[in-house]
Design a protein around this motif. Structure first.
Motif, PDB file in Angstrom:
ATOM      1  N   ARG A   1     -10.981 -94.202 -72.400  1.00 22.71           N
ATOM      2  CA  ARG A   1     -11.169 -93.562 -71.100  1.00 22.71           C
ATOM      3  C   ARG A   1     -12.335 -94.141 -70.289  1.00 22.71           C
ATOM      4  O   ARG A   1     -13.296 -93.439 -69.970  1.00 22.71           O
TER       5      ARG A   1
ATOM      6  N   LYS B   1     -12.106 -91.942 -65.281  1.00 24.21           N
ATOM      7  CA  LYS B   1     -11.721 -90.538 -65.345  1.00 24.21           C
ATOM      8  C   LYS B   1     -10.437 -90.261 -64.583  1.00 24.21           C
ATOM      9  O   LYS B   1      -9.763 -89.251 -64.822  1.00 24.21           O
ATOM     10  N   LYS B   2     -10.107 -91.174 -63.647  1.00 25.77           N
ATOM     11  CA  LYS B   2      -8.917 -90.963 -62.830  1.00 25.77           C
ATOM     12  C   LYS B   2      -8.424 -92.281 -62.260  1.00 25.77           C
ATOM     13  O   LYS B   2      -9.163 -93.273 -62.214  1.00 25.77           O
TER      14      LYS B   2
ATOM     15  N   THR C   1      -1.920 -96.391 -67.204  1.00 32.79           N
ATOM     16  CA  THR C   1      -2.575 -95.111 -67.504  1.00 32.79           C
ATOM     17  C   THR C   1      -2.570 -94.827 -69.006  1.00 32.79           C
ATOM     18  O   THR C   1      -3.547 -94.293 -69.534  1.00 32.79           O
TER      19      THR C   1
ATOM     20  N   LEU D   1      -5.102 -92.061 -70.267  1.00 31.52           N
ATOM     21  CA  LEU D   1      -4.936 -91.031 -69.248  1.00 31.52           C
ATOM     22  C   LEU D   1      -3.476 -90.595 -69.182  1.00 31.52           C
ATOM     23  O   LEU D   1      -2.580 -91.343 -69.574  1.00 31.52           O
TER      24      LEU D   1
ATOM     25  N   SER E   1      -6.019 -83.720 -61.686  1.00 21.75           N
ATOM     26  CA  SER E   1      -7.411 -83.918 -62.088  1.00 21.75           C
ATOM     27  C   SER E   1      -7.673 -85.298 -62.670  1.00 21.75           C
ATOM     28  O   SER E   1      -8.819 -85.740 -62.740  1.00 21.75           O
ATOM     29  N   TYR E   2      -6.622 -85.991 -63.102  1.00 22.26           N
ATOM     30  CA  TYR E   2      -6.790 -87.335 -63.663  1.00 22.26           C
ATOM     31  C   TYR E   2      -6.289 -88.421 -62.721  1.00 22.26           C
ATOM     32  O   TYR E   2      -6.181 -89.581 -63.116  1.00 22.26           O
ATOM     33  N   GLY E   3      -5.977 -88.054 -61.492  1.00 22.91           N
ATOM     34  CA  GLY E   3      -5.529 -89.028 -60.520  1.00 22.91           C
ATOM     35  C   GLY E   3      -4.249 -88.619 -59.837  1.00 22.91           C
ATOM     36  O   GLY E   3      -3.629 -87.605 -60.167  1.00 22.91           O
TER      37      GLY E   3
END
Length: 384
Positions: free
Chosen positions: A37, A40-41, A95, A100, A114-116
């Motif tokens: 990770r 974060k997004k 991703t 993600l 929230s992650y993109g």
């Protein structure tokens, strides 16, 4: 020409713990180590090659109005997800590699963003849609352009408390923009396709498309985007649709439509020059060019175990290409092959999951990204 940076994945792994993603290509299984990770997004933009559900059968490209029907999505998801493929796209593999979740489409109000977010739209153009209307080139029912996606992105930022068109320093903006990877998928192929056989010179389309893409990138960089990857156009002359329309004497050394491939190659050359300008103007940002053209050409030339380079897996009509624009994939007249992993072309314009997997690997391992994706990761890790 982009500057080449070298930083081994092993060096990156010393900075932080790593998650190992194994991409199994058709010839060999290759390991690519990516820090767990690092972002974060992810924010994604582009056309149907990147769209994870912003269009469906009633709103997408008019030639492929069955994306909500099987056999779309059957390879991985086992049901249609409004992705223009039998399974995952390049952005899905990206991703996953970054640990993600799959990116939700912007148009789904109930999804967890929230992650993109994925703003890409199937059928989208780089040039604003009104240009095609004005010039009677409306061969598509998708009115969205790259400008639309920027408007959506601005609305999303505003919903997070981040407002303004230039660099933002508020806490809300930092939360929305920092630690984010901006993935600008291929965009512009539709512009050339829609103007095919039209009265607008291809040079005009090229100039306007490049201007639209670079204006979009400048807007992202002005907002504070620090980690940006931009995909070039693929060799669209290798797509079944192009091969079925062009005269048989218009072929290059790959067996693809030479005039079309030259057009996209020149487009990419100009785009790379513009990216070099941005690197000088925004030294605080890391801007990577993903060489879609050569990554795709490398597969065509080397096969990678694909048995069908140009024939579609899902289509109708049989013959050399099994492609009929009036009986495209998902229509009652069409049928799908039993082994899409042996095909590059899924429906005549879009690719199979197997091909997208190989392309994603080509971008992420650095071979066809300039500077390598590992360099972008190293800069992200150094910044904390």
């Amino acid at each position: 020409m982009a500057i080449s940076f070298t930083l081994s994945i092993a060096q990156i792994s010393l900075i932080t713990t790593t998650a190992i993603l194994i991409f199994s290509t058709h010839s060999t299984a290759t390991k690519t180590e990516i820090p767990s990770r690092p972002f974060k997004k992810v924010y994604a933009f582009g056309d149907s090659y990147t769209d994870t559900g912003n269009t469906h059968s009633s709103t997408g490209p008019s030639s492929f109005t069955y994306v909500s029907n099987p056999p779309y999505g059957t390879t991985f998801f086992h049901h249609p997800t409004n992705r223009y493929s039998d399974g995952r796209l390049v952005i899905d593999f990206v991703t996953q590699a970054l640990s993600l979740p799959f990116l939700p489409p912007y148009r789904n109000p109930k999804s967890d963003k929230s992650y993109g977010v994925n703003f890409a739209v199937g059928g989208s153009t780089a040039i604003i849609h009104s240009f095609f209307v004005k010039n009677n080139l409306t061969l598509n029912i998708t009115p969205q352009s790259l400008q639309t996606q920027l408007i959506w992105f601005n609305k999303f930022l505003e919903s997070k408390g981040c407002k303004g068109s230039t660099t933002n320093t508020t806490q809300e903006c930092e939360a929305a923009l920092n630690d984010a990877l901006f993935w600008v998928g291929e965009i512009g192929a539709n512009d050339y396709a829609y103007s095919y056989a039209g009265s607008v010179p291809s040079e005009t389309i090229q100039k306007l498309a490049i201007y639209s893409v670079t204006s979009f990138l400048q807007a992202l960089l002005n907002k504070g985007a620090k980690y940006v990857l931009v995909q070039g156009l693929p060799p669209t002359g290798c797509l079944t649709l192009a091969l079925s329309l062009a005269p048989t004497d218009d072929r290059d050394d790959m067996g693809c439509v030479g005039s079309v491939n030259k057009q996209t190659y020149v487009h990419n050359t100009i785009l790379q020059a513009r990216l070099n300008d941005f690197r000088k103007k925004f030294p605080q940002a890391v801007i990577v060019y993903a060489d879609y053209w050569n990554a795709y050409a490398n597969v065509v030339k080397g096969n990678y175990g694909f048995k069908e380079l140009f024939k579609v897996c899902c289509g109708s009509g049989g013959g050399t290409y099994n492609f009929d624009v009036f009986g495209t994939c998902g229509s009652p007249a069409s049928s799908a092959c039993a082994n899409p992993s042996q095909y590059i072309n899924w429906d005549g314009v879009h690719l199979t999951e197997a091909m997208y997997k190989v392309l994603a690997h080509s971008f992420l391992n650095g071979t066809f990204s300039h500077p390598p994706f590992s360099y972008l990761l190293s800069k992200k890790l150094q910044s904390g």
